[in-house]
Scaffold this active site. Structure first.
Site, mmCIF file in Angstrom:
data_model
loop_
_atom_site.group_PDB
_atom_site.id
_atom_site.type_symbol
_atom_site.label_atom_id
_atom_site.label_comp_id
_atom_site.label_asym_id
_atom_site.label_seq_id
_atom_site.Cartn_x
_atom_site.Cartn_y
_atom_site.Cartn_z
ATOM 1 N N GLY A 1 14.565 120.100 24.455
ATOM 2 C CA GLY A 1 16.248 120.045 24.223
ATOM 3 C C GLY A 1 16.423 119.505 23.103
ATOM 4 O O GLY A 1 15.791 118.581 22.589
ATOM 5 N N ASP B 1 28.220 111.118 31.000
ATOM 6 C CA ASP B 1 27.581 112.435 30.163
ATOM 7 C C ASP B 1 27.134 113.366 31.163
ATOM 8 O O ASP B 1 25.969 113.659 30.943
ATOM 9 C CB ASP B 1 26.974 111.855 29.016
#
Length: 530
Positions: free
Chosen positions: A162, A315
């Protein structure tokens, strides 16, 4: 004269030749690295967006009553300006990268606070962060760990698992056979971050001169405070260990272990844990993971962080929250990643926030006003309550735990985000700084619940209420030396938790006509626990 011209030509040729050699030899050089390019692009984009807003109502005097009325409605012209501006802002973030993408992601997460044109457009930044080359990754690892990749790892996947705004993650295998995830910071982001934040601050101040009612300095202040912490991966490792210890009683939570011997401020080595993203229903169905169970676990975990511990992972977008079946027990498990951004709540803020949510859950509107104002909402407390709950004011007055949000109500809230943008930006500038990341976290969690189809169930509110009751009781016990008083507080806590359990039981049989009457009787006999 000819001699001077010849001398000038010689120096110019030498300068061009040196520049050519530098450009050719520096493989990592990118036009985006030049401050003038980044500044020019940001200034030009801000100017075009500002001009678009100014001219969209050019026939109406700016600031007049007619202007404010038109702007407060979902006027098609304004919606088109929102969309054009959001696309331009997204293009700027992608071009300037790093800090700009990070701030764009923050804006894209504020689903119920900003116009939908902005949030839906900027959401793509979570999946479109630019990737560093393997040459750059090798360079960072070499500089920070003092060794080449092949000296440290048996194997290292070139394709990242990612890529985010500040770093990317690669899968690797150590020489002892352990599989690890290696998080490596983009090489240029640290050097550019302070300049980017200064540039944003100047641009926000300039826009405020044109549009005094739009106050976005809160966004710059948050970036200025949080970005240095997020760029320190050792801080991220410490956060991971702290939250793992703090929530160790949750057997459904997995936080990957940190390998400290191979971690620095720009490189973080951690245990590799596989899983599907928390919003991937297909993955859960294939692996026989109960969607409702995952949603309940997520709610419990965040209620514990916010109300009980005051240490909050801020987050929780789907890429940072994975789900899997535990390889040993086969039970569903949540894997919490990316611990760079946490909010530490002060005790005063945490307790006021507990009281406010208790008041919202139990529909005590007098206390909703009181605790909203304690948290800086002032006369805008109805809007503040709607922002916190992502419910309409009518639903807040009726009781947010009485009925789930409908598609019509959800659309109404999103439209109102555009209509009340000046008031929302005013609130965001006046509430405690701690509230900003909490609001972002709330919206990210709602996005996950919406994807899973589990949003705003009465059960989730009751779980929040349990944590609030425990937190408030613990605070009272901590501040008394009397054994009798502590016993009294413990009894009251147990009784209030019993009420919650009874309320939950009644909700399960609410389809029966008798249940509503029993619930009304219980609420009359036992007032809301606050």
């Amino acid at each position: 004269m000819a001699r001077k011209a010849l001398k000038l030509a010689s120096w110019t040729s030498m300068a061009l030749a040196a520049s050519g050699i530098y450009f050719y030899s520096n493989k990592y050089l990118d036009p985006n690295d030049f401050g003038a390019v980044r500044v020019g692009r940001a200034v030009a984009t801000t100017a075009v967006i500002s001009y678009d807003y100014l001219t969209s109502l050019k026939s109406v005097p700016y600031g007049s009553e007619e202007y404010l009325q038109l702007r407060s409605k979902s006027w098609p012209v304004f919606l088109q300006v929102h969309l054009r501006s959001a696309r331009r802002l997204c293009e700027l973030c992608c071009a300037n990268r790093g800090t700009f993408i990070k701030v764009g992601q923050h804006l894209g997460a504020l689903d119920y606070l900003l116009p939908e044109e902005y949030t839906s457009t900027l959401k793509v930044l979570h999946s479109q962060a630019p990737q560093s080359s393997m040459q750059e990754i090798r360079q960072v690892i070499r500089e920070d760990l003092g060794k080449e990749i092949h000296d440290l790892f048996q194997s290292f996947d070139d394709t990242p698992l990612g890529t985010a705004s500040l770093a990317q993650v690669h899968k690797a295998v150590l020489h002892d056979g352990r599989t690890v995830a290696v998080k490596v910071q983009h090489p240029k982001v640290r050097a550019q971050s302070s300049k980017d934040i200064l540039l944003m601050e100047v641009l926000v101040l300039a826009v405020k001169q044109l549009f005094p009612e739009f106050e976005f300095m809160w966004l710059v202040d948050e970036a200025k405070k949080n970005l240095p912490l997020e760029l320190d991966f050792l801080n991220e490792g410490r956060n991971a260990e702290k939250v793992s210890q703090m929530l160790r009683h949750f057997d459904f939570l997995k936080v990957p272990r940190i390998h400290w011997d191979l971690s620095t401020e720009r490189v973080l080595l951690m245990e590799f844990v596989d899983g599907g993203q928390v919003n991937d229903r297909d993955y859960m169905e294939r692996n026989k993971i109960d969607v409702n169970e995952i949603s309940r676990h997520l709610g419990k975990m965040y209620s514990e962080m916010i109300f009980v511990n005051g240490f909050v992972h801020c987050d929780p977008h789907p890429g940072n929250v994975l789900v899997r079946k535990h390889p040993g027990t086969g039970k569903a498990e949540i894997v919490l990643l990316d611990h760079g951004l946490y909010q530490m709540l002060t005790e005063e803020f945490r307790l006021n926030y507990c009281h406010l949510w208790q008041s919202l859950i139990w529909t005590d509107m007098k206390r909703v006003k009181e605790y909203s104002q304690r948290l800086g909402a002032g006369d805008l407390y109805p809007l503040f309550a709607c922002m916190l709950t992502a419910r309409s004011w009518d639903s807040v007055n009726r009781g947010i735990s009485q009925a789930p949000v409908t598609a019509t109500e959800d659309l109404e809230i999103r439209n109102n985000a555009a209509n009340y943008l000046p008031q929302i930006s005013h609130l965001l500038n006046h509430v405690p700084r701690q509230m900003l990341l909490i609001l972002k976290t709330n919206d990210l969690l709602r996005g996950i619940e919406a994807a899973l189809g589990t949003r705003a169930s009465a059960s989730s509110f009751l779980n929040m209420s349990r944590c609030c009751i425990r937190a408030l009781a613990e605070h009272k016990k901590k501040n008394t030396c009397s054994f009798f008083r502590r016993t009294q507080i413990s009894f009251s806590e147990a009784f209030n938790l019993w009420q919650i359990n009874l309320h939950e039981l009644i909700l399960r049989v609410k389809g029966l006509k008798l249940a509503d009457r029993v619930l009304a009787l219980i609420c009359w006999l036992f007032p809301a626990p606050l």
